[in-house]
Write a protein that holds these residues in place. Structure first.
Motif, short mmCIF file in Angstrom:
data_model
loop_
_atom_site.label_atom_id
_atom_site.label_comp_id
_atom_site.label_asym_id
_atom_site.label_seq_id
_atom_site.Cartn_x
_atom_site.Cartn_y
_atom_site.Cartn_z
N ALA A 73 0.82 -1.21 0.00
CA ALA A 73 0.00 0.00 0.00
C ALA A 73 0.86 1.27 0.00
O ALA A 73 0.54 2.24 -0.68
CB ALA A 73 -0.93 0.00 1.22
N ALA A 74 1.96 1.26 0.76
CA ALA A 74 2.80 2.46 0.84
C ALA A 74 3.37 2.83 -0.53
O ALA A 74 3.43 4.01 -0.89
CB ALA A 74 3.93 2.24 1.84
N ALA A 75 3.80 1.82 -1.29
CA ALA A 75 4.34 2.10 -2.63
C ALA A 75 3.26 2.65 -3.54
O ALA A 75 3.51 3.56 -4.34
CB ALA A 75 4.93 0.82 -3.22
N ALA A 76 2.05 2.12 -3.44
CA ALA A 76 0.95 2.63 -4.26
C ALA A 76 0.63 4.07 -3.90
O ALA A 76 0.38 4.91 -4.78
CB ALA A 76 -0.28 1.75 -4.08
N GLN A 77 0.65 4.39 -2.60
CA GLN A 77 0.36 5.76 -2.18
C GLN A 77 1.47 6.73 -2.60
O GLN A 77 1.22 7.93 -2.74
CB GLN A 77 0.15 5.79 -0.66
N LEU A 78 2.69 6.23 -2.81
CA LEU A 78 3.77 7.10 -3.29
C LEU A 78 3.49 7.64 -4.69
O LEU A 78 4.02 8.69 -5.07
CB LEU A 78 5.10 6.36 -3.26
N THR A 79 2.68 6.92 -5.48
CA THR A 79 2.31 7.47 -6.79
C THR A 79 1.48 8.73 -6.63
O THR A 79 1.53 9.62 -7.48
CB THR A 79 1.54 6.43 -7.62
N LEU A 80 0.71 8.80 -5.56
CA LEU A 80 -0.04 10.02 -5.25
C LEU A 80 0.92 11.12 -4.81
O LEU A 80 0.81 12.27 -5.26
CB LEU A 80 -1.06 9.72 -4.15
N THR A 81 1.88 10.77 -3.98
CA THR A 81 2.89 11.74 -3.53
C THR A 81 3.67 12.30 -4.72
O THR A 81 3.94 13.51 -4.79
CB THR A 81 3.85 11.08 -2.54
N ALA A 82 4.03 11.43 -5.66
CA ALA A 82 4.80 11.86 -6.82
C ALA A 82 4.02 12.89 -7.63
O ALA A 82 4.58 13.91 -8.07
CB ALA A 82 5.15 10.66 -7.69
N MET A 83 2.74 12.63 -7.84
CA MET A 83 1.92 13.57 -8.60
C MET A 83 1.81 14.91 -7.88
O MET A 83 1.92 15.98 -8.48
CB MET A 83 0.54 12.95 -8.83
N LEU A 84 1.61 14.86 -6.56
CA LEU A 84 1.49 16.09 -5.77
C LEU A 84 2.80 16.87 -5.75
O LEU A 84 2.80 18.10 -5.75
CB LEU A 84 1.04 15.75 -4.36
N ALA A 85 3.93 16.16 -5.72
CA ALA A 85 5.22 16.83 -5.77
C ALA A 85 5.39 17.58 -7.09
O ALA A 85 5.90 18.71 -7.12
CB ALA A 85 6.35 15.82 -5.59
N GLY A 86 4.96 16.95 -8.18
CA GLY A 86 4.99 17.64 -9.47
C GLY A 86 4.10 18.86 -9.49
O GLY A 86 4.47 19.91 -10.03
N LEU A 87 2.93 18.74 -8.87
CA LEU A 87 2.02 19.89 -8.78
C LEU A 87 2.66 21.05 -8.02
O LEU A 87 2.56 22.21 -8.43
CB LEU A 87 0.73 19.47 -8.07
N ALA A 88 3.31 20.74 -6.91
CA ALA A 88 3.94 21.78 -6.10
C ALA A 88 5.09 22.45 -6.84
O ALA A 88 5.19 23.68 -6.91
CB ALA A 88 4.42 21.18 -4.77
N LEU A 89 5.99 21.65 -7.41
CA LEU A 89 7.16 22.18 -8.11
C LEU A 89 6.74 22.97 -9.34
O LEU A 89 7.26 24.07 -9.61
CB LEU A 89 8.08 21.04 -8.52
N GLY A 90 5.80 22.44 -10.11
CA GLY A 90 5.36 23.10 -11.33
C GLY A 90 4.79 24.48 -11.08
O GLY A 90 4.99 25.41 -11.87
N GLN A 91 4.08 24.63 -9.97
CA GLN A 91 3.47 25.93 -9.70
C GLN A 91 4.52 26.99 -9.38
O GLN A 91 4.35 28.16 -9.74
CB GLN A 91 2.47 25.79 -8.55
N LEU A 92 5.61 26.59 -8.72
CA LEU A 92 6.67 27.55 -8.43
C LEU A 92 7.31 28.08 -9.70
O LEU A 92 7.78 29.22 -9.75
CB LEU A 92 7.74 26.89 -7.56
N VAL A 93 7.32 27.26 -10.75
CA VAL A 93 7.92 27.66 -12.02
C VAL A 93 6.92 28.42 -12.88
O VAL A 93 7.20 29.51 -13.39
CB VAL A 93 8.44 26.43 -12.79
N PHE A 94 5.72 27.86 -13.05
CA PHE A 94 4.78 28.40 -14.02
C PHE A 94 4.01 29.63 -13.51
O PHE A 94 3.53 30.41 -14.31
CB PHE A 94 3.79 27.31 -14.45
N GLY A 95 3.93 29.80 -12.20
CA GLY A 95 3.28 31.00 -11.67
C GLY A 95 4.03 32.27 -12.08
O GLY A 95 3.46 33.16 -12.73
#
Length: 417
Positions: free
Chosen positions: A58-80
């Protein structure tokens, strides 16, 4: 970073003046901000089967959610900041195109390592639709009007978490988890076509901010020195952490602990999301009588009280499944008032750099959410683990409210808002 480039000279959109045109704008912006939640929530019913198919837990599966959220956070710092420099349309269209490509590749991922990398790329693409939409709202509205528009956007946005798990569960009846990512690519392609045709530029050339990376760093420094702004975006992030503790924990709590089927989980998850949407729409009515500040304070207190009750019942086991659902829905309902008001108050403080402010806001929101998902997985798959993290958000929010925002003090700038 591109410097001083006036790439898009299309006509600037003025605030809509008729009810029909306002709703058209809201639906268009709502479809854009829905890209992120669809990417997050549509595959939730498949998390247990992804873990089984890719031979992990389960932890590995939930990391796919973390990965997507990390991209969301990083992308906003650049694209904003980029959208402040070159306009809103170009970053928005490029980002949605990246999301389409990443979704297609996710459908063919052979392992969790590859899927995690592609989920980061998916998050980077979805980040543009999130942060640029927030900046567009600030281009056109401010103060209570902005909070009202954000609440209305939540109505459109809210259909994504309500429908997404149900859609994902339906896909699983005739396909597998890979089919869900294929469907995400199709949905994003439709959003790209509509946006390219219907959304004009909202940031005029004379309001764009040149200066490249150095200017962006100075702007971020200005924002980080604003104690009240930091407190408000932390409140928004803690509200988002509560949502994502529910998102990350509920597939395992409801399906493995309480024995719900994939389609049943989608329905129950949707009922929880409805509470958030209902609150955002009641918020519009409340704002006619109360300020965003007053509503925000009351909502955080209610969420903290509901979280403590949820934790007690989850640990004790009293009430069984209904004993978990009822306080959980109360917390989600209260958070529905936090989500539009904390960002609106934060963005109202820095309208001249709306894209950068929205970027930092989004990065904090999704950065905290990215940390939340693996914490739930680390604590376990039972109700107590999910309840602990859900409760932590609003309880810490009370501390942030009292130490950073301090809304009743004149120097907070919120006493009259």
């Amino acid at each position: 970073m591109l410097v001083g480039m006036d790439i898009d000279h299309s006509p600037v959109q003025r605030p809509p003046t008729t009810p029909a045109s306002r709703w058209k704008t809201l639906l268009l912006l709502g479809s854009l901000v829905a890209v992120g939640p669809l990417t997050t929530d549509m595959y939730l019913p498949a998390l247990p089967s992804i873990a089984e198919d890719l031979h992990s837990g389960a932890a590995a599966a939930q990391l796919t959610l973390t990965a997507m959220l990390a991209g969301l956070a990083l992308g906003q710092l650049v694209f904003g900041p980029l959208s402040d420099a070159i306009g809103r349309r170009v970053p928005l269209l490029v980002g949605v195109a990246v999301h389409i490509l990443a979704s297609v590749l996710c459908a063919f991922a052979p392992s969790f390592a590859v899927l995690d990398v592609l989920r980061v790329l998916q998050g980077l693409g979805a980040a543009t639709s999130t942060v640029v939409t927030m900046a567009i709202v600030r281009d056109l509205y401010e103060g209570t009007a902005a909070a009202t528009i954000l609440s209305r956007l939540m109505l459109v946005l809210g259909t994504a978490p309500v429908l997404a798990p149900t859609i994902g569960g339906a896909v699983l009846t005739w396909s597998n988890w890979r089919g869900i990512f294929g469907l995400l690519a199709v949905v994003s392609a439709a959003v790209l076509v509509v946006t390219a045709r219907a959304l004009p530029e909202t940031l005029p050339v004379e309001r764009r901010r040149s200066g490249g990376l150095a200017r962006s760093m100075r702007d971020y420094g200005t924002l980080l020195r604003d104690r009240v702004f930091i407190g408000l975006i932390l409140l928004a992030g803690l509200g988002m952490s509560t949502i994502f503790a529910f998102v990350a924990g509920s597939p395992f709590v409801f399906q493995e602990h309480f024995g719900l089927k994939e389609q049943q989980f989608g329905a129950v998850f949707g009922l929880g999301s409805v509470r958030v949407v209902l609150a955002t729409q009641l918020n519009v009515r409340l704002l006619r009588r109360r300020s965003p500040r007053v509503v925000l304070i009351a909502a955080i207190c209610l969420a903290a009280a509901g979280g403590v009750l949820l934790l007690v019942l989850s640990v004790s086991g009293v009430g069984g499944f209904p004993g978990v659902l009822r306080p959980l829905w109360l917390v989600l309902f209260a958070i529905g008032f936090v989500l539009p008001n904390a960002p609106a108050l934060a963005l109202s403080r820095h309208g001249h750099m709306a894209g950068t402010a929205a970027a930092l806001l989004g990065a904090v929101q999704f950065g905290i959410a990215a940390v939340t998902a693996p914490v739930v997985g680390f604590l376990g798959t039972g109700p107590a683990a999910m309840a602990s993290v859900i409760t932590g958000g609003p309880v810490i929010g009370l501390l942030v409210l009292g130490t950073l925002v301090r809304p009743r003090r004149p120097d907070s700038g919120l006493t009259t808002h």
